[in-house]
Design an enzyme around this catalytic site. Structure first.
Site, PDB file in Angstrom:
ATOM      1  N   TYR A  52      29.790  35.185  31.053  1.00 43.30           N
ATOM      2  CA  TYR A  52      28.854  35.551  32.124  1.00 43.30           C
ATOM      3  C   TYR A  52      27.383  35.351  31.755  1.00 43.30           C
ATOM      4  O   TYR A  52      26.507  35.654  32.549  1.00 43.30           O
ATOM      5  CB  TYR A  52      29.088  37.007  32.537  1.00 43.30           C
ATOM      6  N   LYS A  59      42.712  35.892  24.253  1.00 40.29           N
ATOM      7  CA  LYS A  59      43.424  34.605  24.225  1.00 40.29           C
ATOM      8  C   LYS A  59      43.154  33.985  22.856  1.00 40.29           C
ATOM      9  O   LYS A  59      42.693  32.846  22.730  1.00 40.29           O
ATOM     10  CB  LYS A  59      42.920  33.741  25.394  1.00 40.29           C
ATOM     11  N   ASP A 116      47.391  36.284  29.399  1.00 41.13           N
ATOM     12  CA  ASP A 116      48.365  35.777  30.378  1.00 41.13           C
ATOM     13  C   ASP A 116      49.596  36.675  30.411  1.00 41.13           C
ATOM     14  O   ASP A 116      50.116  37.005  31.479  1.00 41.13           O
ATOM     15  CB  ASP A 116      48.729  34.301  30.097  1.00 41.13           C
ATOM     16  N   ASP A 133      37.388  40.585  34.766  1.00 44.29           N
ATOM     17  CA  ASP A 133      37.142  40.299  36.181  1.00 44.29           C
ATOM     18  C   ASP A 133      38.450  39.931  36.872  1.00 44.29           C
ATOM     19  O   ASP A 133      38.780  40.465  37.940  1.00 44.29           O
ATOM     20  CB  ASP A 133      36.134  39.143  36.287  1.00 44.29           C
ATOM     21  N   ASP A 186      41.120  42.382  39.606  1.00 43.35           N
ATOM     22  CA  ASP A 186      41.537  42.025  40.976  1.00 43.35           C
ATOM     23  C   ASP A 186      43.060  42.121  41.091  1.00 43.35           C
ATOM     24  O   ASP A 186      43.591  42.638  42.076  1.00 43.35           O
ATOM     25  CB  ASP A 186      41.090  40.598  41.348  1.00 43.35           C
TER      26      ASP A 186
HETATM   27  C1  IPM Z   1      33.140  41.786  40.229  1.00 41.15           C
HETATM   28  C2  IPM Z   1      32.686  40.559  40.986  1.00 41.15           C
HETATM   29  C3  IPM Z   1      31.463  39.956  40.307  1.00 41.15           C
HETATM   30  C4  IPM Z   1      31.887  39.537  38.920  1.00 41.15           C
HETATM   31  C5  IPM Z   1      30.804  38.802  41.056  1.00 41.15           C
HETATM   32  C6  IPM Z   1      30.384  39.217  42.446  1.00 41.15           C
HETATM   33  C7  IPM Z   1      29.643  38.205  40.302  1.00 41.15           C
HETATM   34  O1  IPM Z   1      33.740  39.666  41.111  1.00 41.15           O
HETATM   35  O2  IPM Z   1      32.344  42.722  40.094  1.00 41.15           O
HETATM   36  O3  IPM Z   1      34.288  41.835  39.782  1.00 41.15           O
HETATM   37  O4  IPM Z   1      32.406  38.427  38.722  1.00 41.15           O
HETATM   38  O5  IPM Z   1      31.713  40.334  38.011  1.00 41.15           O
HETATM   39 MG    MG Z   2      35.561  40.410  40.389  1.00 38.72          MG
END
Ligand code: IPM
Ligand code: MG
Length: 354
Positions: free
Chosen positions: A140, A191, A224, A248, A252
């Site tokens: 990042y 990884k 993974d 990240d 999700d």
């Molecule tokens: C998160 C989001 C952010 C990230 C984006 C919006 C830059 O996906 O907070 O998980 O990748 O960290």
């Molecule tokens: Mg995210």
């Protein structure tokens, strides 16, 4: 840190961020009123609209103002189709994460009711873990560049920066959290079979920090395999620590087990300094302005913020109100209900005042 009064900077941002933060604010105000306390909220209009109007993303002096004048920051979401390169989001959200040195991205994964989980037979007690995502380095940092751009010979690089200090502090935070909460295991996901330099550092640091916590099992998984295991058997996890990019992606995936991104909360923390709380979801332009976004993630984010600031009872009350709303189907359509964003927020706030 304040006790009877909290000073919170509120940055609704873009899209549904504005709508969900309004409901989180309602819930915060209700829980504070009920406790005879005060949450002093100061709004900031940082986001796409202001950027398009003024060319300014994060106004000069903002970070100092946040550090000196506030106990915490509550943010909605950043992202707007009118800013295709998302420059303002990078400056504001990533700017705060990096420049306020908020190295802990804390993302609890909890299932409030089995009806929200896409996994067959999964119960709330099966989905209850936290992910600590390193939040200030890794992929990042935006180091890298282009060579021979827009030619057939173009080269593009993105540098994955991992420092011993950076890795050590997030790994140690995960173990300290585990110890404080009576957890018995920390999983580190990397990884290192392919990223033989950067993630070799993660391996060595993990082993050395784990040595300081003899009561806690230190377990390693390749990322993974972690993704597979989270879906196959989430019950095996208590605390997971991983790098910025992997965190990240994994959070999700984990949000899907909680009922989707609309249910997921997060904190960007530097212990002892002003910290930033935001729902995991983005600004979702297609849903914006329609009163359909799920405000639970934002309300649970407010709860994380209160917990972090020591208002543990009020945080627990917010969570209990969300749980009640989920159980009684006072929810938006994404999790099976029939209410709008505002109506869910009203129901939660009424419950908190009752
Ligand atoms: C998160 C989001 C952010 C990230 C984006 C919006 C830059 O996906 O907070 O998980 O990748 O960290
Ligand atoms: Mg995210």
């Amino acid at each position: 840190m304040a006790s009877g009064t909290l000073r919170v900077a509120v940055v609704p941002g873009d899209g549904i961020g504005v709508e969900v933060v309004a409901e989180a604010v309602k819930a915060l105000t209700a829980v504070a009123d009920a406790a005879g306390k005060e949450v002093r909220l100061t709004p900031f209009d940082w986001g796409a609209t202001r950027y398009l109007k003024t060319g300014v993303t994060l106004p000069p002096g903002s970070l100092e103002l946040l550090s000196e004048g506030f106990d915490a920051i509550l943010l909605g979401a950043m992202g707007d189709p009118r800013v295709p390169d998302n420059r303002h989001a990078a400056d504001i959200l990533l700017g705060m994460r990096f420049k306020l040195d908020l190295y802990v991205n804390y993302r609890p994964v909890r299932l409030f009711h089995e009806k929200l989980c896409p996994l067959k037979g999964a119960r709330p007690e099966d989905v209850d873990f936290v992910v600590f995502r390193e939040n200030t380095e890794g992929l990042y940092v935006m180091m890298g560049g282009h060579l021979k751009k827009d030619t057939p010979d173009e080269v593009a690089t993105e540098i994955d920066v991992n420092t011993r200090k950076g890795v050590e502090r997030i790994v140690r935070y995960a173990f300290e959290f585990a110890k404080a909460r009576g957890k018995t295991q920390v999983v580190m996901a990397d990884k290192s079979n392919v990223l033989i330099h950067a993630h070799d550092l993660w391996q060595r640091v993990f082993k050395s920090v784990a040595g300081e916590f003899p009561g806690i099992e230190a377990r390693h998984l390749y990322v993974d395999n972690l993704a597979l295991q989270i879906v196959r058997d989430p019950k095996q996890f208590q605390v997971i620590v991983t790098s910025n990019m992997f965190g990240d992606i994994v959070t999700d995936l984990a949000a899907a087990l909680q009922g989707g991104l609309g249910m997921a909360a997060s904190g960007n923390i530097h212990p002892g300094r002003v910290s930033l709380f935001e729902p995991v979801h983005g600004s979702s332009p297609p849903l914006a302005g329609k009163n359909v976004a799920n405000p639970m993630g934002a309300i649970l984010t407010a709860a994380l913020m209160l917990e972090h600031l020591g208002w543990t009872e009020e945080a627990a009350r917010l969570e209990a109100a969300v749980k009640w709303a989920v159980e009684s189907d006072r929810t938006t359509a994404d999790i099976g209900g029939r209410l709008g964003t505002r109506e869910v927020g009203d129901a939660v706030a009424d419950r908190l005042r009752a």
